[in-house]
Design a protein around this motif. Structure first.
Motif, short mmCIF file in Angstrom:
data_model
loop_
_atom_site.label_atom_id
_atom_site.label_comp_id
_atom_site.label_asym_id
_atom_site.label_seq_id
_atom_site.Cartn_x
_atom_site.Cartn_y
_atom_site.Cartn_z
N PRO A 1 -10.56 11.17 -3.73
CA PRO A 1 -12.28 10.52 -3.10
C PRO A 1 -12.83 10.49 -4.06
CG PRO A 1 -11.11 12.16 -2.50
CD PRO A 1 -10.03 12.47 -2.90
N PRO B 1 1.78 6.22 0.61
CA PRO B 1 1.14 5.65 1.06
C PRO B 1 0.16 5.98 -0.46
CG PRO B 1 1.08 6.98 3.17
CD PRO B 1 2.17 7.39 2.24
N LEU B 2 -0.38 4.59 -1.23
CA LEU B 2 -0.97 4.90 -2.09
C LEU B 2 -2.16 5.33 -2.12
CD1 LEU B 2 -0.52 1.35 -3.58
CD2 LEU B 2 0.42 2.72 -4.28
N LYS B 3 -3.42 5.69 -0.77
CA LYS B 3 -4.27 6.49 -0.72
C LYS B 3 -4.20 7.92 -0.82
CE LYS B 3 -3.36 7.21 4.31
NZ LYS B 3 -4.14 6.63 5.50
N GLU B 4 -2.47 8.35 -0.66
CA GLU B 4 -2.64 10.01 -0.77
C GLU B 4 -2.43 10.20 -2.75
OE1 GLU B 4 0.59 11.70 1.56
OE2 GLU B 4 0.37 11.30 3.27
N GLY C 1 -4.80 8.92 -4.86
CA GLY C 1 -5.83 8.92 -4.86
C GLY C 1 -6.96 10.13 -4.82
N ASP D 1 0.76 -1.46 0.26
CA ASP D 1 0.31 -0.17 0.03
C ASP D 1 0.85 1.17 -0.18
OD1 ASP D 1 0.86 -0.64 2.41
OD2 ASP D 1 -0.49 -0.06 3.72
N SER E 1 -10.42 6.37 -8.31
CA SER E 1 -10.03 4.94 -8.23
C SER E 1 -8.65 5.12 -8.17
CB SER E 1 -9.82 3.49 -9.05
OG SER E 1 -9.74 3.94 -10.72
N THR E 2 -7.37 5.03 -7.83
CA THR E 2 -6.39 5.22 -8.10
C THR E 2 -4.92 4.67 -8.98
OG1 THR E 2 -5.59 5.43 -5.46
CG2 THR E 2 -3.50 4.92 -6.85
N ASN F 1 -20.05 12.10 -3.10
CA ASN F 1 -19.06 11.52 -4.41
C ASN F 1 -18.24 11.42 -5.50
OD1 ASN F 1 -17.72 10.96 -1.99
ND2 ASN F 1 -18.92 8.83 -2.33
N GLU G 1 -0.01 13.98 -0.58
CA GLU G 1 -1.57 15.18 0.31
C GLU G 1 -0.65 16.48 0.43
OE1 GLU G 1 -4.82 14.85 3.47
OE2 GLU G 1 -3.36 13.39 3.25
N ASP H 1 -13.20 17.72 -1.36
CA ASP H 1 -11.89 17.34 -1.77
C ASP H 1 -11.50 18.92 -3.60
OD1 ASP H 1 -9.06 16.86 -1.91
OD2 ASP H 1 -9.63 16.19 -3.99
#
Length: 633
Positions: free
Chosen positions: A66, A59-62, A64, A44, A69-70, A159, A97, A133
């Protein structure tokens, strides 16, 4: 066999110099955004090389967004934020981020200054609103700024990328406030302006009922709403818009008015029909009678529908001849069919005044026609007020007996105490005025006026002796009633007796009879005054005139006693040889004294003997007077 070439081993100083040379070739600084390359992806996290002696892990979530998909692969070049060149583990501290946030803040500040819209995604709900966002920067969306009208479910908006307007930015605090409502209002205003430009007053269009309120209905005209007021729904009275339209109905309306400034549109349905008020004066002439239906009842009257779209008002004062100050709902009811008379028609104000009582017999006129002045009537006391009695008469009307018409002798307040509500009384009609709806009655007029009888005939006048009976004893006198006459009098304390010691009201008792003489009779004020003192003085004068004078020395008791004895025949004659000597009067005695003094002064006698000579002279004169009196008798 050749020997392997020896590998040179750099010294510590040489290694430090090479490292410094390598780092000096880059412009990397902590707290700035730098470019890096993804060298590998482990679970991740993404390993990124930014040209330092070691890589950094992000981190991969940063990477993506909201709601999206990343999509990140090895070899991709990305911008990251360099927080520290090396941490305790010997790795570079990087953040995607923060890099995106820095880029977004710079871009958002430029758009905020230019008042441009930005695109964002609602991704979370917080207290009082939502978080949005804005491509890396997190903004706050208040609940009141989500839509033009309050919405219960915001799930369809979550979203989903959509435009926002920045309301406020504070980079130092990291605070951004956005609004979706302002974007919708702006787009709606543009759309409304386009629609309003195509509409004209008087135009007939079709719309859909969107909402209903107490005062009207909102009609959707294809992107813009118009108000159909309740007064413009029908020519007749409409209590609630739901009587005419329902939500979702397709209706044909006419544009009455367009306000270009506020972009408000007023609509009407009744304008599509002919006006029933045209020629109303000829259709409903004054004094004509028609039948109608009661549509509404208020505190001040009732509305009656004469035909669809035409209503008239029956004022509360025109409902009944006799029922005053009563609510109209106690006389008529809604939906009742009634006959009314047209009183007034005003086409300009679209008003018709109606009367209900005019279709019924006027009891005031009926009573006045059947009862002339002087007629006797009988009825029950309906009400007692401070100024008189109200007596119920036939036809449901009342006649009033004023205080001054209750009794000839008693005061109005005193006479009013003799009556109570519900008593049946007889009265005389004094006046009947049907126009003013007033009937005057009198109770005392049932008996003749005592002042017009005895007083007018002259039998009761000043100086007449009357017999009275005590009715009340007061501190300042007594109240009495004349025997055999319906008259009363009040004898003051000073008129109770000639003798001051006898001027006491408490020596009289209620019911006791006595004689007095009338001192004053005033028919205008209906006042009769009597006096016992005046009677005593009159009797004394009469006795003195007939039987003697008090100057002779006899008392009033002697004179009155002699008068009474003579009247009864009991007087005895005294013997002639014993005549009663007559006393001198005071004037005679004074004259004799003066004569005696004059005679004494003329004689030449010693000065010490005048008194004795004067006494002898007085004795001689007294003997002469006695002798003369006896000879006269």
């Amino acid at each position: 066999m050749t020997e392997p070439q020896a590998i040179s081993q750099p010294s510590h100083d040489e290694f430090a110099a090479l490292l410094e040379e390598s780092l000096s070739g880059t412009a990397l600084q902590e707290g700035s955004v730098v470019k890096g390359t993804v060298v590998s992806i482990e679970k991740d996290v993404a390993v990124i090389d930014v040209g330092l002696k070691t890589e950094g892990r992000v981190p991969l979530k940063e990477f993506g967004v909201p709601g999206l998909s990343t999509d990140l692969g090895v070899g991709d070049e990305v911008d990251v934020y360099l927080e520290r060149v090396e941490n305790a583990a010997g790795e570079a501290v990087l953040s995607r981020e923060k890099a995106r946030r820095e880029e977004s803040w710079t871009r958002l500040e430029e758009k905020h200054k230019a008042n441009e819209k930005v695109e964002g995604v609602i991704f979370n709900r917080v207290k009082g609103g939502f978080t949005v966002d804005l491509d890396g920067a997190v903004a706050f969306l208040p609940g009141s700024q989500v839509d033009i009208r309050p919405i219960r479910d915001v799930t369809p908006l979550m979203n989903t990328p959509q435009p926002f307007q920045i309301l406020k930015m504070d980079r130092r605090r990291g605070n951004i406030v956005v609004s979706r409502r302002s974007v919708l209002e702006e787009s709606r205003a543009e759309k409304r302006s386009e629609i309003v430009a195509r509409l004209e007053e008087g135009q007939v269009i079709e719309g859909v009922v969107k909402n209903i309120t107490d005062y009207g209905a909102f009609i959707d005209l294809g992107g813009i709403d118009g108000l159909l007021h309740v007064t413009d729904m029908a020519w007749r009275r409409v209590n609630h818009p739901s009587e005419i339209v329902n939500v979702g109905d397709s209706v044909k309306v006419q544009i009455i008015r367009i306000n270009t400034e506020t972009q408000r549109i007023s609509l009407g349905i009744k304008q599509l029909e002919s006006d029933p008020w045209e020629g109303i004066a000829a259709k409903y002439p004054v004094d004509s009678r028609f039948k109608g239906t009661v549509t509404n009842i208020t505190d001040y009257g009732a509305f009656v529908e004469l035909e669809p779209g035409v209503e008239g008002l029956i004022h509360v004062s025109e409902m009944s001849w006799t029922k005053k100050n009563i609510h109209p709902g106690k006389i008529i009811s809604t939906s009742q069919e009634v006959e009314v008379q047209v009183l007034e028609v005003d086409p300009d104000k679209r008003r018709i005044s109606l009367g209900l009582k005019q279709t019924q017999e006027n009891p005031w006129i009926a009573f006045a026609g059947g009862h002339k002045a002087g007629a006797e009537i009988e009825g029950q006391v309906r009400n007692i007020t401070e100024f008189g009695l109200f007596v119920g008469l036939e036809g449901g009307i009342d006649g009033m007996v004023h205080l001054s018409d209750l009794d000839w002798s008693k005061s109005g307040e005193e006479a009013l105490k003799d009556y109570k509500k519900g008593d049946t009384v007889k009265a005389v009609v004094l006046e009947a005025d049907a126009e003013k709806e007033r009937i005057s009655l009198g109770i005392k007029q049932l008996t003749p006026d005592p002042f017009e009888g005895e007083a007018a005939s002259g039998k009761l006048k000043k100086g007449v002796r009357v017999t009275c009976e005590v009715t009340a004893v007061k501190d300042n006198g007594i109240e009495a009633k004349l025997i055999d006459q319906d008259l009363t009098t009040f004898i003051r304390r000073s008129d109770l007796s000639r003798d001051r010691s006898e001027q006491r009201p408490d020596r009289f008792g209620v019911g006791e009879k006595f004689d007095a003489v009338v001192t004053q009779v005033d028919p205008k004020t209906r006042k009769l005054t009597a006096s016992i003192k005046a009677l005593e003085i009159a009797e004394e004068k009469e006795a003195v005139a007939q039987y003697g004078s008090t100057d002779s020395g006899a008392s009033l008791g002697d004179i009155l006693g002699a008068a009474l004895n003579k009247a009864s025949g009991d007087v005895e004659e005294e013997p002639a040889e014993k005549p009663k000597p007559k006393r001198k009067t005071a004037a005679k005695a004074k004259a004799d004294d003066e004569a005696a003094e004059a005679e004494a002064s003329s004689e030449e006698e010693p000065a010490e003997k005048p008194k004795r000579k004067r006494a002898a002279k007085a004795k001689t004169d007294d003997e002469a007077a006695d002798a003369k009196a006896s000879s006269e008798e």
